[in-house]
Design an enzyme around this catalytic site. Structure first.
Site, PDB file in Angstrom:
ATOM      1  N   PHE A 503      -2.433  -1.644 -11.335  1.00 28.73           N
ATOM      2  CA  PHE A 503      -1.019  -2.332 -10.638  1.00 28.73           C
ATOM      3  C   PHE A 503      -1.114  -3.393  -9.607  1.00 28.73           C
ATOM      4  O   PHE A 503      -0.408  -3.861  -8.773  1.00 28.73           O
ATOM      5  CB  PHE A 503      -0.190  -1.184 -10.348  1.00 28.73           C
ATOM      6  N   ASN A 561       5.548  -1.519   1.357  1.00 20.78           N
ATOM      7  CA  ASN A 561       5.682  -0.656   2.078  1.00 20.78           C
ATOM      8  C   ASN A 561       5.667  -1.252   3.462  1.00 20.78           C
ATOM      9  O   ASN A 561       4.478  -0.012   4.258  1.00 20.78           O
ATOM     10  CB  ASN A 561       4.842   0.629   1.497  1.00 20.78           C
ATOM     11  N   HIS A 564      -0.587  -1.385   5.994  1.00 15.87           N
ATOM     12  CA  HIS A 564      -1.432  -1.446   4.872  1.00 15.87           C
ATOM     13  C   HIS A 564      -3.017  -0.777   6.665  1.00 15.87           C
ATOM     14  O   HIS A 564      -2.764  -1.018   7.360  1.00 15.87           O
ATOM     15  CB  HIS A 564      -2.255  -2.337   4.053  1.00 15.87           C
TER      16      HIS A 564
END
Length: 588
Positions: A503, A561, A564
């Site tokens: 990914f 999201n 990190h």
């Protein structure tokens, strides 16, 4: 007559306390021109107000008022002042005071607040916590200043540039300033906006490379310091002469020229710019010490400067001994909260003999010292870093005597009396005895750790500001920062742990959408605390497990999201070295 009618419509006239109280019920932002009966409202700013009302007030959340200080009790602190004063009231709360007819500053503050208010109403951002200005307190404060023996302090503003921050020069610069006797009153680590750069460097805006300079100054972390000269001044001319022996003028100079040379030398010694030059650090920072410009820049960078300076918050370390932790910990924590302390950090720890002895030095001549050391090692103690105005002194006062036998009618409410244990003569709580010992205790038991953090491109500017505030409120220090579009080569420095995952190409695609903000965050237990603060990788899962986490609030999906963070000490150290290591030794 038409002009007069238009003027009345522009600003509502307030000339009584009851009208003032009604005005405070306005929804939105109210700009208040405080005037004296003998001189009237400020005419110079009315064209600006009219322009703002036409351009900004389509939703009727901007109001303009003129208020007579002589007839309104709340405004008595402004009586007999000849300089124009403007107050900004947001939903009934006075949040800003602007002295003088400073049209650019008024325009900037009003425009920013109106834009924020619209975003808040639309649900696009959370309402910031504004500090309220208590007008009734201004009178006593200003009278005290006017009649006090102290000369008004002179401040300078130092801006430490981004290249100095990434090359770890900021701490060195601050240490040198303090060593020379200057006091850093307030400091803030900021990623400067274009407007702030233009405000500070307005005198060079006509130079050909200025726009490139603005871009450079807004792509990294800067430090802004407010510095005062301190109190260590020579008591006499003779002392001053002794301090500058190496700069003595030639013996054959006339006496008048000798005195002139001495004055010039003293001025140079008192010059902050001269200090920066002598210490070979002036290339890393810039200084503004013109009083008018400093006052203007304080409004730009530290609008609550007086409040920040007067609120002398202090950190101290507290400890609950093992028996108290086991039996009455929650009661003690309730007392700490009720007394206005903020718990910055806390940890439970079983002390070694050496650590127990370090924290019990004040008891070493007591008969029960050995019993105390044994007790301290009998189970986990609770260590706390507490923050409050004058926190160290206040905590020591709350503790009371070190020995339960010393409790008498003078200390009936002390923590020593309230939390005494049967058969144990010593105070069940500990507090650092001095600021030096508090620093020693905190550094030993809560050692600083750094982690690498990243805010992703999809996060809006407003959301980014909220995240940065969360970081600050959570006790992190922002020690390094850069804004950069992460190319595959740059991204590998941060995400080297997953570069072979299937990914990873999707991660690269998200990072290529715009600039990311890469940070080094420092505090005790930084890696674990940042991971806790951001929540789980999947925002949907985070919204279930930790709805207040950053990913729950600002994440869109598992790739976007929001943030990190490094997973462990090794990854954090490696990532920080890869991302910021190339900047540690830039060419001068």
């Amino acid at each position: 007559m038409a002009s007069k009618k238009r003027e009345v419509q522009l600003q509502t006239v307030i000339n009584s306390q009851s009208q003032w109280d009604v005005m405070l019920q306005n929804k939105g932002l109210t700009v208040i021109d405080v005037y004296q009966a003998w001189c009237g409202p400020c005419k110079a700013v009315q064209p600006l107000f009219r322009k703002m009302k036409n351009e900004l007030n389509e939703d009727e959340i901007l109001h303009f008022v003129v208020a007579e200080a002589d007839s309104i009790v709340t405004l008595h602190s402004f009586k007999d002042k000849c300089e124009p004063v403007f107050l900004l009231s947001l939903n009934g709360k006075i949040i800003a005071k602007i002295e003088g007819a400073n049209a650019p500053l008024i325009n900037r503050k009003v425009t920013n607040l109106i834009n924020e208010e619209r975003k808040i109403i639309a649900g696009e951002m959370e309402r910031p916590e504004y500090n309220e200005i208590l007008l009734m307190d201004l009178d006593s404060e200003e009278n005290e200043e006017a009649h006090g023996d102290n000369v008004e302090e002179h401040y300078s503003i130092i801006l430490i540039k981004p290249d100095a921050v990434v090359s770890n020069k900021a701490l060195e610069i601050k240490e040198k300033i303090i060593k020379e006797g200057y006091v850093i009153e307030v400091e803030e680590a900021l990623m400067l906006t274009e407007g702030q750069v233009r405000d500070f460097y307005g005198q060079i805006e006509d130079e050909p490379d200025f726009e490139d300079f603005v871009s450079l100054m807004t792509t990294g972390l800067s430090y802004v310091l407010v510095v005062s000269p301190g109190n260590e001044k020579p008591d006499s001319l003779e002392e001053a002469q002794l301090d500058i022996e190496s700069n003595e003028p030639p013996e054959d100079l006339p006496e008048a020229e000798v005195n002139d040379t001495l004055v010039v030398t003293m001025k140079k010694q008192d010059s902050l710019q001269e200090l920066l030059d002598q210490q070979h650090i002036s290339q890393y920072c810039d200084i503004e010490d013109d009083a008018t410009n400093v006052a203007r820049l304080l409004d730009v960078f530290f609008p609550d400067f007086k409040l920040m300076k007067s609120k002398k918050e202090g950190k101290t370390m507290a400890l609950l001994r093992p028996d108290l932790v086991h039996e009455r910990k929650d009661e003690v924590l309730d007392v700490i909260e009720a007394e206005g302390f903020k718990i910055l950090f806390q940890r439970q720890i079983e002390l070694s003999e050496e650590e127990a002895q370090m924290l019990c030095q004040e008891y070493e001549n007591e008969d029960y010292y050995d019993k105390l050391i044994e007790n301290m090692m009998s189970g986990p103690s609770l260590l706390l870093v507490l923050l409050r105005e004058n926190g160290l002194q206040y905590w020591k006062k709350l503790l009371g005597p070190t020995n339960v036998n010393e409790v008498n009618e003078d200390f009936p409410e002390s923590l020593c009396a309230r939390f005494a244990m049967d058969g144990l003569p010593f105070n069940q709580l500990y507090g650092s005895n001095s600021s030096e010992i508090a620093q020693r205790d905190i550094e030993y038991f809560f050692p600083l750790q750094s982690t690498l953090a990243l805010i992703k491109p999809h996060v809006t500017h407003e959301q980014r500001e909220i995240i940065l505030k969360i970081i600050k409120d959570s006790g992190f220090e922002l020690t390094q920062l850069k804004e950069i579009v992460l190319t595959p080569e740059e991204a590998k420095k941060v995400y080297f742990r997953i570069e072979n995952k299937e990914f990873y190409k999707d991660v690269l695609a998200v990072l290529a959408e715009g600039p990311s903000l890469i940070m080094v965050l420092t505090r005790w237990n930084a890696i674990a605390e940042w991971r806790r603060l951001i929540g789980t990788v999947d925002p949907e899962e985070a919204r279930l497990l930790s709805p207040e986490s950053i990913r729950a609030r600002f994440g869109i999906n598992i790739l976007k999201n929001a943030v990190h963070g490094a997973s462990n000490t090794l990854e954090a150290s490696e990532a920080i070295s890869r991302v910021f290591g190339d900047d540690e030794n830039p060419e001068n």
